[in-house]
Design a protein around this motif. Structure first.
Motif, mmCIF file in Angstrom:
data_model
loop_
_atom_site.group_PDB
_atom_site.id
_atom_site.type_symbol
_atom_site.label_atom_id
_atom_site.label_comp_id
_atom_site.label_asym_id
_atom_site.label_seq_id
_atom_site.Cartn_x
_atom_site.Cartn_y
_atom_site.Cartn_z
ATOM 1 N N SER A 27 0.814 -1.220 0.000
ATOM 2 C CA SER A 27 0.000 0.000 0.000
ATOM 3 C C SER A 27 0.844 1.265 0.000
ATOM 4 C CB SER A 27 -0.930 0.011 1.223
ATOM 5 O OG SER A 27 -1.799 -1.104 1.203
ATOM 6 N N SER A 201 -5.720 -5.878 -2.797
ATOM 7 C CA SER A 201 -7.115 -6.075 -3.140
ATOM 8 C C SER A 201 -7.490 -7.550 -3.216
ATOM 9 C CB SER A 201 -7.420 -5.425 -4.495
ATOM 10 O OG SER A 201 -6.612 -6.006 -5.502
ATOM 11 N N ALA A 216 -9.128 -1.581 1.334
ATOM 12 C CA ALA A 216 -10.051 -1.037 0.331
ATOM 13 C C ALA A 216 -10.207 0.471 0.513
ATOM 14 C CB ALA A 216 -11.402 -1.731 0.442
ATOM 15 N N TRP A 218 -7.964 2.480 1.800
ATOM 16 C CA TRP A 218 -6.717 3.112 1.368
ATOM 17 C C TRP A 218 -6.663 3.216 -0.154
ATOM 18 C CZ3 TRP A 218 -3.243 -0.428 4.908
ATOM 19 C CH2 TRP A 218 -3.444 -0.056 6.243
ATOM 20 N N ARG A 219 -7.106 2.155 -0.826
ATOM 21 C CA ARG A 219 -7.128 2.186 -2.286
ATOM 22 C C ARG A 219 -7.993 3.338 -2.796
ATOM 23 N NH1 ARG A 219 -5.453 -0.932 -6.109
ATOM 24 N NH2 ARG A 219 -4.840 -3.070 -5.927
ATOM 25 N N ASN A 220 -9.195 3.440 -2.243
ATOM 26 C CA ASN A 220 -10.114 4.499 -2.671
ATOM 27 C C ASN A 220 -9.532 5.877 -2.397
ATOM 28 O OD1 ASN A 220 -12.025 2.664 -3.576
ATOM 29 N ND2 ASN A 220 -13.062 2.557 -1.590
ATOM 30 N N ASP A 222 -6.420 6.769 -2.475
ATOM 31 C CA ASP A 222 -5.432 7.075 -3.520
ATOM 32 C C ASP A 222 -6.096 7.367 -4.859
ATOM 33 O OD1 ASP A 222 -3.262 7.022 -1.952
ATOM 34 O OD2 ASP A 222 -2.379 5.187 -2.744
ATOM 35 N N ILE A 223 -7.143 6.606 -5.186
ATOM 36 C CA ILE A 223 -7.837 6.831 -6.456
ATOM 37 C C ILE A 223 -8.478 8.218 -6.475
ATOM 38 C CG2 ILE A 223 -9.797 6.088 -7.858
ATOM 39 C CD1 ILE A 223 -9.163 3.220 -6.984
#
Length: 479
Positions: A27, A201, A216, A218-220, A222-223
């Motif tokens: 991450s 993911s 999830a 953290w991903r969002n 960054d997006i």
């Protein structure tokens, strides 16, 4: 800003700890140990931060000014700038100045004499000490507010620490409790070597659901933040270009006119001009966004920010209002909203305004429309306007073709008229004017079939009379 993570994400036993470390690595989370601190700090760099610094290093002198401690500032600087190509020793922390103890930053501490070439990028405006002038905003005019990077959600900021320990919020404590409980349950469950994560993911057996939920999130984060620093980079570069263009223009005028006194080029005026173009054609009203009875210009941040970005803000729905910014829960059934729907203005959520401010560009209102029927109506109106524009374009092309054809015909007629004047018959040739097609002598002919005439002349003359008159005039000239 880096944030303190819950203990469960970084502390565990056996394979669970190994899996947590792998998730942090995948991450992009870095671990930083401050001297004398019993716990590590986990730091996540914002997307495109490296490109941001590399693009600006040749145009700006980069400084770090943090409300963190000196030890924290130095550790983060080592992480951001390991080769010392960006900041060198230009670092200021809360330990360096007296006002740092009051959670205040003072630009004069770094640039005591002149700030006409200084721009600030910060995700908080309230920590900067500004000169308080009655009737004016206390926000520094050369400050570009960055959207807060909320990667570790529900946690306290790293500089909100007391006596070396993290100041934990109720949300953090509850999240920590849930993760610890989940990890204890999973640590008692046998797991194979296939439990190791290959990507954040990818769900794997043995991983706690809380950890997967965090990944999830953290991903969002960054997006959603992918292009923010790209936007700020473009604004800063545009300001840099305009600054030196103005400077060169004034220098050129000074050389041409020695008595010319050039005004001082100030980056605060340039950034204010760029900022005001974003919403310059918008007149906003608000419903359910601020507390009634208070002066919104003083107590409503959105009102104040919209004004700084060029919008005109109104307390009521007037004929000039173009947008009504509402809170869907509190403002959907107000009188302002009913009036706005009758006037067919844009009724949008506050996210439309926030995104326009963050992206320095007016966003598409249809994406943030509150009422679906209004969305359809606005789409139909926009489609009708587009169709009307197309019809106008086609009509304009046809008119231009007709105009070009008319002008070509006029040019041809003019050339024929000039040729006819040059070839006018002499007196001895007047007999050639007699009709030779068997028509009786004295037959009237329209003037212009063989001779030039003006457009307004619609007389018909007898050819014999015309020839006789022309012959007499020519004989009189020879005498």
């Amino acid at each position: 800003s880096p944030r303190v993570t819950p203990k469960g994400v970084g502390v565990g036993d056996g394979k669970e700890e190994e899996r947590a470390k792998e998730i942090r690595k995948l991450s992009g989370i870095r671990e930083v140990m401050l001297p004398g601190s019993p716990v590590p700090l986990y730091v996540k760099l914002r997307p495109n931060l490296s490109e941001f610094l590399n693009r600006l290093k040749d145009k700006f002198e980069l400084h770090i000014y943090t409300m963190g401690t000196r030890l924290y500032a130095e550790e983060i600087t080592r992480l951001l700038d390991p080769n010392k190509q960006f900041f060198q020793a230009r670092i200021s922390s809360r330990d360096d100045f007296e006002e740092g103890k009051l959670n205040q930053k003072n630009l004069k501490r770094v640039f005591p004499c002149d700030d006409s070439m200084v721009l600030i990028v910060d995700d908080r405006e309230d920590v900067w000490k500004a000169d308080s002038i009655p009737g004016r905003s206390t926000v520094l005019p050369n400050l570009l507010r960055a959207k807060p990077y909320m990667f570790f959600t529900g946690l306290t900021e790293v500089y909100d620490r007391k006596d070396g320990a993290p100041a934990k919020s109720p949300a953090e404590l509850e999240l920590e409790r849930q993760i610890d409980a989940s990890m204890r349950r999973n640590s008692a469950t046998p797991s194979s070597s296939s439990d190791h994560c290959e990507a954040p993911s990818t769900p794997k057996a043995g991983l706690s659901s809380e950890l997967l939920s965090l990944v999830a999130t953290w991903r969002n984060a960054d997006i959603n933040d992918q292009n923010h620093l790209v936007t700020l980079t473009a604004v800063l570069e545009d300001c840099h270009r305009k600054f030196f263009e103005l400077h060169a223009e004034y220098e050129q005028k000074k050389r041409a006119v020695p008595s010319f006194l050039p005004p001082k080029v100030d980056v605060k005026h340039i950034i204010d001009s760029l900022r005001r173009t974003v919403l310059s054609d918008c007149n906003l009203a608000f419903s359910g966004v601020h507390i009634s009875g208070l002066v919104p210009a003083l107590h409503c941040p959105l009102w104040r920010d919209a004004s700084r970005f060029g919008a005109t803000c109104s307390s009521n729905i007037t004929p000039e209002v173009t947008h009504l910014v509402i809170d869907p829960e509190r403002g959907a059934a107000t009188q302002k909203t009913h009036d706005a729907r009758k006037r067919k203005v844009f009724i949008v959520t506050r996210q439309w305004l926030e995104q326009s401010l963050n992206k320095w560009s007016r966003q598409n209102e249809l994406r943030y429309a509150v009422f679906e029927t209004d969305t359809f109506a606005m789409k139909n109106e926009l489609r009708a306007e587009e169709e009307l524009d197309e019809e106008v374009k086609v009509l304009r092309i046809e008119v231009e073709k007709e105009r070009d054809a008319w002008m070509a015909a006029e040019d041809a007629r003019r050339r024929e008229s000039e040729d006819a004047v040059v070839e006018s018959p002499l007196p001895g040739e007047l007999r050639d004017l007699e009709p030779d097609d068997g028509a009786p002598k004295g037959k009237k002919a329209k003037l212009g079939e063989d001779f030039p005439r003006s457009e307004d002349d619609e007389e018909e003359m007898n050819v014999d009379d015309f020839a006789k008159q022309l012959g007499e005039e020519l004989l009189g000239m020879t005498e």
